[in-house]
Design a protein around this motif. Structure first.
Motif, short mmCIF file in Angstrom:
data_model
loop_
_atom_site.label_atom_id
_atom_site.label_comp_id
_atom_site.label_asym_id
_atom_site.label_seq_id
_atom_site.Cartn_x
_atom_site.Cartn_y
_atom_site.Cartn_z
N ASP B 16 0.97 -1.27 0.02
CA ASP B 16 -0.03 0.08 -0.01
C ASP B 16 0.76 1.34 -0.17
O ASP B 16 0.13 2.49 -0.24
N VAL B 17 2.10 1.23 0.14
CA VAL B 17 2.92 2.17 0.28
C VAL B 17 4.12 2.16 -0.59
O VAL B 17 4.75 1.15 -0.88
N PRO B 18 4.56 3.40 -1.30
CA PRO B 18 5.69 3.33 -2.02
C PRO B 18 7.18 2.92 -1.45
O PRO B 18 8.05 3.97 -1.33
N MET B 19 7.17 1.91 -0.93
CA MET B 19 8.20 1.65 0.01
C MET B 19 8.84 0.22 -0.46
O MET B 19 8.21 -0.81 -0.83
N GLY B 104 15.19 12.56 -7.75
CA GLY B 104 14.58 11.26 -6.86
C GLY B 104 15.42 11.12 -5.63
O GLY B 104 16.55 11.19 -5.57
N VAL B 105 14.42 11.26 -4.45
CA VAL B 105 15.14 11.05 -3.06
C VAL B 105 14.44 10.05 -2.44
O VAL B 105 13.11 10.18 -2.51
N SER B 106 15.05 9.20 -1.75
CA SER B 106 14.18 8.27 -0.78
C SER B 106 14.60 8.59 0.69
O SER B 106 15.77 8.97 0.87
N LEU B 107 13.79 8.03 1.59
CA LEU B 107 14.30 8.29 2.76
C LEU B 107 14.14 6.74 3.56
O LEU B 107 13.46 5.75 3.45
N GLN B 125 14.12 -0.13 5.43
CA GLN B 125 13.28 0.47 4.44
C GLN B 125 13.50 1.87 3.72
O GLN B 125 13.98 2.54 4.21
N LEU B 127 11.81 4.42 1.59
CA LEU B 127 10.50 5.21 1.10
C LEU B 127 10.67 6.42 -0.03
O LEU B 127 11.40 6.90 0.09
N VAL B 128 9.85 6.41 -0.96
CA VAL B 128 9.88 7.21 -2.13
C VAL B 128 8.47 7.74 -2.23
O VAL B 128 7.45 7.09 -1.63
N ASP B 129 8.32 8.74 -3.15
CA ASP B 129 6.93 9.48 -3.20
C ASP B 129 6.04 9.03 -4.38
O ASP B 129 5.01 9.64 -4.68
N SER B 130 6.46 8.04 -5.13
CA SER B 130 5.45 7.41 -6.23
C SER B 130 5.90 5.82 -6.42
O SER B 130 6.74 5.29 -6.17
N PHE B 131 4.81 5.18 -6.37
CA PHE B 131 5.00 3.74 -6.93
C PHE B 131 5.66 3.67 -8.04
O PHE B 131 6.28 2.46 -8.43
#
Lengths: 162, 162
Positions: B16-19, B104-107, B125, B127-131
């Motif tokens: 459910d989450v772009p992760m 692109g930036v991931s957390l 993990q 996490l990014v802002d889009s699938f």
């Protein structure tokens, strides 16, 4: 008397992603909005609700820098901190934690869209790792701080203080 | 001959989450895994696929610090950089950008679960802002770098080099 009325910020929960977006127009240039978010002496004058005072603890607004500020209301103090992933003319990307819930971290991206005629649209997105966390934040009354903060920024811009 | 066989890393796309989550067990203590991710002289020896060399450009592994390294393969160089939101005994939270796609930036959040008997489970993990961005990353062959990198870390741990 002429008053300049601004629409309130548009605060939206993205449907498919645990993200909040905020959109707000300002009578400002992109450079002024960048300065309002990176100069600590300006930032502390407008961020947050009217009921709190803001003090900068540390602030290094460059790619790879970090920041911390505190809000004070009566005898209570709230801390916030994060790191600046990117500080450029086109956008700011930074992390954000409210120290009252230190396990929560959001990734914030701000861009400044030049609308011409001295107006700029701020696009802000806050990404977190769960919908529960996002929705708790949305229902916390955060819109008060957002709108009161941006109204203070409007007044600083009108006073040519940015 | 006794060989110690490790399972490959488990790399999963969260529904459910772009992760992306990565889970991997090591014959190591949590302190060793923390060191493997924060000491640049150790980190550069294991991160990434076997086909690249890693050089640290800058590295300040503390809350509020930042980092950059480059991978070199033949005549090509790839840069990566980010900031450290939190470096603590319990977890590391940092941002990550591959400079080939700088928007692109991931957390990234890493925690180290002590399994006892000198074994620790790494939970990572991203996490990014889009699938779309998440799925492009998943289909890029990233599992090669993940698995080859962790295999190198296994060897450093076996050699008591961490």
């Amino acid at each position: 008397m002429t008053t300049t009325k601004h629409a309130e910020a548009t605060i939206e929960a993205v449907k498919d992603v645990p993200m909040i977006t905020i959109t707000r127009d300002f009578h400002a240039t992109p450079e002024q909005l960048l300065r309002a978010h990176t100069d600590p002496e300006i930032f502390k004058q407008w961020v947050g609700p009217d009921s709190v005072g803001t003090e900068i603890d540390y602030w290094d607004a460059r790619t790879g820098g970090s920041w911390r500020f505190t809000n004070t209301r009566d005898d209570e103090e709230y801390g916030f901190h994060g790191s600046f992933h990117e500080v450029g003319p086109g956008r700011i990307v930074q992390t954000f934690t409210w120290e009252g819930m230190p396990e929560g971290v959001s990734l914030e991206t701000m861009t400044f869209e030049d609308l011409g005629d001295g107006r700029t649209r701020l696009h802000s997105q806050s990404l977190v790792d769960s919908f529960e966390g996002r929705d708790a934040w949305l229902s916390s009354g955060m819109e008060v701080g957002v709108n009161e903060g941006y109204a203070k920024l409007d007044r600083l811009l009108a006073d040519a203080a940015v």
